[in-house]
Design an enzyme around this catalytic site. Structure first.
Site, PDB file in Angstrom:
ATOM      1  N   ARG A  90      56.669  27.547  43.857  1.00 48.55           N
ATOM      2  CA  ARG A  90      55.492  26.977  43.751  1.00 48.55           C
ATOM      3  C   ARG A  90      54.394  28.352  43.239  1.00 48.55           C
ATOM      4  O   ARG A  90      54.725  29.400  43.799  1.00 48.55           O
ATOM      5  CB  ARG A  90      54.851  26.264  44.596  1.00 48.55           C
ATOM      6  CG  ARG A  90      54.923  27.043  45.935  1.00 48.55           C
ATOM      7  CD  ARG A  90      54.355  26.404  47.287  1.00 48.55           C
ATOM      8  NE  ARG A  90      54.478  26.869  48.518  1.00 48.55           N
ATOM      9  CZ  ARG A  90      54.052  28.061  49.029  1.00 48.55           C
ATOM     10  NH1 ARG A  90      53.084  28.595  48.404  1.00 48.55           N
ATOM     11  NH2 ARG A  90      54.407  28.516  50.143  1.00 48.55           N
ATOM     12  N   LEU A 110      65.044  41.956  61.909  1.00 45.20           N
ATOM     13  CA  LEU A 110      64.654  43.584  61.428  1.00 45.20           C
ATOM     14  C   LEU A 110      63.242  44.013  62.355  1.00 45.20           C
ATOM     15  O   LEU A 110      62.212  43.221  62.492  1.00 45.20           O
ATOM     16  CB  LEU A 110      64.375  43.525  60.062  1.00 45.20           C
ATOM     17  CG  LEU A 110      65.477  43.014  59.255  1.00 45.20           C
ATOM     18  CD1 LEU A 110      64.937  43.277  57.763  1.00 45.20           C
ATOM     19  CD2 LEU A 110      66.718  43.727  59.496  1.00 45.20           C
TER      20      LEU A 110
HETATM   21  P1  ADP Z   1      58.165  30.872  56.230  1.00 44.40           P
HETATM   22  O1  ADP Z   1      58.807  30.285  55.123  1.00 44.40           O
HETATM   23  O2  ADP Z   1      57.950  29.999  57.726  1.00 44.40           O
HETATM   24  O3  ADP Z   1      56.645  31.929  55.916  1.00 44.40           O
HETATM   25  P2  ADP Z   1      59.638  33.241  55.925  1.00 44.40           P
HETATM   26  O4  ADP Z   1      61.313  33.197  56.177  1.00 44.40           O
HETATM   27  O5  ADP Z   1      58.932  33.544  54.716  1.00 44.40           O
HETATM   28  O6  ADP Z   1      59.040  31.925  56.835  1.00 44.40           O
HETATM   29  O7  ADP Z   1      59.216  34.499  56.993  1.00 44.40           O
HETATM   30  C1  ADP Z   1      57.960  34.707  57.225  1.00 44.40           C
HETATM   31  C2  ADP Z   1      57.723  36.018  57.856  1.00 44.40           C
HETATM   32  O8  ADP Z   1      58.566  36.044  59.176  1.00 44.40           O
HETATM   33  C3  ADP Z   1      58.063  37.183  57.349  1.00 44.40           C
HETATM   34  O9  ADP Z   1      57.286  37.849  56.357  1.00 44.40           O
HETATM   35  C4  ADP Z   1      58.204  38.350  58.160  1.00 44.40           C
HETATM   36  O10 ADP Z   1      57.292  38.655  58.666  1.00 44.40           O
HETATM   37  C5  ADP Z   1      58.907  37.197  59.348  1.00 44.40           C
HETATM   38  N1  ADP Z   1      60.649  37.245  59.228  1.00 44.40           N
HETATM   39  C6  ADP Z   1      61.220  36.629  58.609  1.00 44.40           C
HETATM   40  N2  ADP Z   1      62.583  36.962  58.759  1.00 44.40           N
HETATM   41  C7  ADP Z   1      62.825  37.984  59.454  1.00 44.40           C
HETATM   42  C8  ADP Z   1      63.983  38.674  59.994  1.00 44.40           C
HETATM   43  N3  ADP Z   1      64.788  38.340  59.485  1.00 44.40           N
HETATM   44  N4  ADP Z   1      63.319  39.803  60.434  1.00 44.40           N
HETATM   45  C9  ADP Z   1      62.417  40.232  60.932  1.00 44.40           C
HETATM   46  N5  ADP Z   1      60.892  39.432  60.725  1.00 44.40           N
HETATM   47  C10 ADP Z   1      61.422  38.393  59.656  1.00 44.40           C
END
Ligand code: ADP
Length: 447
Positions: free
Chosen positions: A291, A203
């Site tokens: 958690r 995105l």
């Molecule tokens: P982690 O578990 O490694 O923290 P997340 O899935 O929670 O990974 O994603 C961490 C961050 O990565 C999100 O807060 C966002 O900033 C970015 N992100 C994750 N998925 C997307 C996506 N599909 N498009 C754009 N940014 C993403």
């Protein structure tokens, strides 16, 4: 109620859990590595046990040593904290097999929701919107290419076992897909011992909005509103605020209620967080953290509810005892994560604290295990303090944050305090107009 809780963690979060226990009349057992013998969490606990040498693998991740410490001290429950073993289903299982209560969800919930691929398909089947992408793990580069072309570039290759922003690579065109796919798998294998990856549409300008949830063992579940964690560097949160300046009342109650209903539907117990991306008025689930989270503090500040106390209480089997309508939201809260790192190069800066002055006053909370003369060991995470402020309005909160950042002195090492000062002075931050790329764009501009 438990009489004695062993805290299987270190640093500010071990201290945070100790504080909740003390206020509940529960005794605490600290565990520590040889590098942490002088740590605040060890000093304040009723008892402490050394569980190994500095390397986390041999101490804070050493399951037999932690279970032995719980046995010899006669603890009746174990709190895993954040990081280390907090999302390790095998640990949760072993804790219970050894006759201790695990202060967290069931091992099955950690397994299902901790794996991002199964979590995504589970919530999708329950009606939550998810980011478009592969329906499961992708087995080959060819498969990745077919999916990427069908959802359209740019795409994100993500590790199923991911966390901390690791194992995540963007591919902006078909030409860069191979490299991103291989890099993500390699990073995932090195970080998690599991190189399973999946694909999502990348995105362009989303915000990161997450919902704090709490379930009991009787099928009840409530939410504590949202947190906006869009100020990020390398997909890692730097500043969080609650409520989000981007949501209106309708969007807020829509996503809060939906997340709580879904969490209740899976029979989840304990605290947990559902994370979403929010773009053009739409929410997309990305993952659930099974958690406590670092930024739970801001939800506590706007609701007045101690989430660690609630987490411990539901782990005893007690019912929630209140419903969604009993949770009242008041004012605004912001948290700054202060790391022992250079504010521009982000090089780690462990070492001895020489001069320490923490700000205080109305609406100010510091969660930190620092003290003057403390030596920060080089072996662990660089988060050393969470500065949390509350105000009756967002503007009051911002003014208070500015004042506290001016007052905070952490001498002897580099910290990210100056970065926070710079961020909160930006007109776009003051206006609440930022997305997940905003901070990196700001840093790319220089000072
Ligand atoms: P982690 O578990 O490694 O923290 P997340 O899935 O929670 O990974 O994603 C961490 C961050 O990565 C999100 O807060 C966002 O900033 C970015 N992100 C994750 N998925 C997307 C996506 N599909 N498009 C754009 N940014 C993403």
């Amino acid at each position: 109620m438990f009489e004695k809780v062993l805290i299987a963690n270190r640093g500010e979060i071990a201290l945070r859990i100790h504080r909740a226990c003390r206020e509940m009349g529960i005794q605490t057992v600290a565990v520590h590595s040889t590098a942490d013998a002088d740590a605040m969490h060890v000093r304040l606990a009723d008892e402490s046990v050394c569980i190994g040498p500095p390397s986390a693998r041999d101490s804070y991740l050493n399951i037999p040593a932690i279970l032995s410490a719980a046995t010899i001290t006669g603890a009746d429950a174990i709190h895993p904290g954040i990081g280390f073993l907090a999302e390790n289903a095998q640990f949760a299982e072993m804790v219970e097999e050894h006759g201790f209560a695990f202060i967290g969800p069931t091992a099955d919930h950690i397994r299902i929701m901790g794996d991002k691929v199964t979590a995504k398909s589970t919530v999708k089947n329950l009606g939550l919107p998810v980011v478009p992408g592969s329906d499961g793990p992708v087995a080959s580069l060819d498969e990745a290419e077919v999916i990427a072309r069908s959802i359209g570039f740019p795409v994100l290759i993500k590790a199923a076992a991911g966390g901390g922003g690791k194992g995540m690579k963007v591919a902006r065109s078909p030409e860069t897909l191979r490299e991103a796919y291989q890099l993500a798998r390699g990073e995932a294998r090195a970080a998690f011992g599991n190189d399973e990856v999946y694909i999502e549409k990348y995105l362009g300008h989303p915000r990161h909005i997450e919902i704090q949830l709490l379930g009991d063992m009787h099928g009840n579940c409530v939410h504590f509103g949202e947190r906006d964690c869009s100020v990020q560097r390398r997909h890692q949160k730097v500043i969080e605020e609650a409520p989000s300046p981007a949501l209106n009342a309708e969007q807020r109650s829509f996503i809060g209620d939906l997340a709580a209903r879904t969490t209740a539907a899976i029979g989840y117990r304990g605290v947990g967080t559902m994370e979403f991306l929010f773009e053009d008025g739409q929410f997309y689930f990305i993952e659930m953290n099974t958690r406590l989270q670092v930024e739970h503090t801001i939800s506590e500040m706007i609701t007045g509810i101690d989430l660690v106390r609630e987490q411990i209480r539901v782990a005893t089997g007690a019912p929630l005892g209140y419903g969604q309508a009993d949770i009242r939201f008041e004012g605004h809260a912001i948290e700054c994560r202060i790391n022992a790192e250079h504010p521009e190069t982000f090089l780690p800066s462990p070492g001895r604290i020489d001069g320490y002055h923490a700000p205080g006053g109305l609406g100010v909370r510091i969660d930190s295990a620092l003290y003057d003369g403390y030596r920060i060991p080089p072996h662990y995470d660089s988060l050393i303090a969470k500065l949390v402020v509350h105000g009756s309005t967002r503007n009051e909160c911002l003014m208070r944050l500015r004042r506290t950042l001016e007052e905070y002195v952490i001498g002897g090492i580099d910290t990210t305090l100056p970065l926070h000062q710079r961020i909160i002075a930006q007109p776009s931050f003051i206006d609440g107009a930022y997305d997940i790329h905003w901070l990196e764009q700001l840093m790319a501009k220089g000072s």
